[in-house]
Design an enzyme around this catalytic site. Sequence first.
Site, short mmCIF file in Angstrom:
data_model
loop_
_atom_site.label_atom_id
_atom_site.label_comp_id
_atom_site.label_asym_id
_atom_site.label_seq_id
_atom_site.Cartn_x
_atom_site.Cartn_y
_atom_site.Cartn_z
N MET A 131 0.86 -1.19 0.00
CA MET A 131 0.00 0.00 0.00
C MET A 131 0.89 1.23 0.00
SD MET A 131 -2.75 1.25 2.91
CE MET A 131 -1.54 1.12 4.21
N ASP A 133 0.07 5.69 -1.26
CA ASP A 133 -0.62 6.96 -1.01
C ASP A 133 -2.08 6.81 -0.61
OD1 ASP A 133 1.71 7.38 -2.42
OD2 ASP A 133 0.87 8.85 -3.78
N TRP A 192 -3.34 5.86 -10.32
CA TRP A 192 -2.51 6.54 -9.33
C TRP A 192 -3.33 7.55 -8.52
CZ3 TRP A 192 2.83 7.51 -12.18
CH2 TRP A 192 3.44 6.26 -12.39
N ARG A 256 1.13 14.95 -12.22
CA ARG A 256 0.34 13.99 -11.45
C ARG A 256 -0.28 14.58 -10.17
NH1 ARG A 256 5.65 12.29 -11.33
NH2 ARG A 256 6.72 12.18 -9.31
N GLU A 311 4.91 16.33 -5.92
CA GLU A 311 3.81 15.40 -6.07
C GLU A 311 2.87 15.49 -4.88
OE1 GLU A 311 5.44 11.54 -6.70
OE2 GLU A 311 6.53 11.48 -4.83
#
Length: 662
Positions: A131, A133, A192, A256, A311
């Site tokens: 796992m 984000d 994502w 992203r 990010e």
Amino acid sequence: MAKSDALLPISAREEDPLLSDGSRSDPNAETHGRRRPVKGLLAVSFGLFFIAFYVALIATHDGSRSNDVKIESDGTATKASRAHLAGVSEKSNDQLWKLSGDRNTVAFSWNNSMLSWQRTAFHFQPEQNWMNDPNGPLFYKGWYHFFYQYNPNAAVWGDIVWGHAVSKDLIHWVHLPLAMAADQWYDANGVWTGSATFLEDGSIVMLYTGSTDKSVQVQNLAYPEDLNDPLLLKWVKFPGNPVLVPPPGILPKDFRDPTTAWKTSAGKWRITIGSKINRTGISLVYDTTDFKTYEKLETLLHKVPNTGMWECVDFYPVSKTLVKGLDTSVNGPDVKHIVKASMDDTRIDHYAIGTYFDSNGTWTPDDPTIDVGISTSLRYDYGKFYASKTFYDQNKGRRILWGWIGESDSESADVQKGWSSLQGIPRTVVLDTKTGKNLVQWPVEEVKSLRLSSKKFDMEVGPGSLVHIDVGSAAQLDIEAEFEIKKESLEKILGDASAAAEAEEFSCQKSGGSTVRGALGPFGFSVLAHESLSEKTPVYFYVAKGKDSKLITFFCTDSSRSSFANDVVKPIYGSSVPVLKGEKLTMRILVDHSIVEAFGQGGRTCITSRVYPTKAIYGAAKLFLFNNAIDATITASFKVWQMNSAFIQPYSEEAVRALSRT
């Protein structure tokens, strides 16, 4: 999406092709917020470039793979991993071998008993596998929803999809079926990171980054199939995806993690997306009315040179006067705005407090010397904490922070135990109204429901003292403590002109840890300690005298002696913490097997650590109070609770019913 290697070449000049003059945007230039008309050949060329890029992106999604190779440090060529090709760094043991100084060092021989003990009792984690984000957290029809980056096939990065779980209280959870799989060309290499937005009619949209079959990062739209379903079990991807592709000047793997949208004064929705230009970290801004078509603003929300890729950018308001959360669209004279970015280069979440200008979509920090991402800037957490995301909990009027807590052991150990990574206990986050210069984070109040038996202690501890605190097994604890340095000790140090000023030279990371003694510290607790103290994780204060004879307080966690294992990263974490006149020194520590979360001065400074003891486990895990100061006597008043395990169950209708009754 947490990503940390495949750095691109740095050009000799820091240019920003997204700004017409290559300079930082003017926050007061109210007329500069929209792209000015461009005439002639330049406009035609720009349009053709963008169309050609978009057409090429769609036309080439045939799923083919390149034969890229990766050059190792010893010069050998190896087949590049899927993660490397996608622009994401998989976990490796390189840092561990560098710490040991010997790449041929034999890794520690973990047994199943040790590895089983490492699994937490009240922190969220999947039943198995990898796992990372947190994604799109929200509260809907009586349920807290948590989505997360998940590999359903292994305990290492790869095959990323969206896991999904629900809770009534952010503590007890039921895992649900996967929310979104990597089943379209525009997310074939991974579903994502993304964020949820509530529209005025109560409906939900989810924007997320997809890594295409060509490893291009694009933004996609999804929404619940049935808004009458409180569990939001099924999600539909917009057939017109992707809704955004990398704009001119942005490389395909540098685009992203869209934020939650907020409303502008013009009635449009606005989002920001992380990126970089050479070594300048930036946050792009887009407006939309329908989440399907977008207008990119000429200005950037913010940029900071030499910070690398941004990010998991987060942007939200905080009240200057009230200790409460605010909806993401709130603005006004009593509001400050937070910009947070996760630094791809350093794996650190940095934030800054500043002023947002709605008219042109820009933000400026209150103090440029602690701007986002620079070495002096503020952090959510000074330990292991990354790719965080907040959401506004309209159920209780609070803003809640989730953070990914990765492992500090070896990848081979993760594979052996069959899982990797946790989420930190959700935290409320507000502006510190006493200082006005930092955020305050605190575990959500619901975690107190896990408290079982408790013991209260009041004691005076002299210099060089160590006291075993008898609370039974110390693997699952909640500790709240207050400390005071005796007045006589303070007066002695402050009144001694010959006493050296050390605050300017001291740092938690570089000053040797909890065993190095100073006049006024360190003092605190050793958690997950073996009775022999051969393994221990001290959490402590260190008070140092400055050149102006003022005292500066540091809050630290020392994991350097936390484990005998040689394939574990064992840093010393920490930072200074503001202590106002008349305040006692306070800390709270949550201990849950292989994670220790520490909160100094009500959450002004937070430290999360992953620790992997080999002896101080099960009944052998002990708690000690220590005072390693040379000259200071301290008084300690504290309470220790044993903590129950949370209900975290696999999906079944019965499990959902059971949770709904709590």
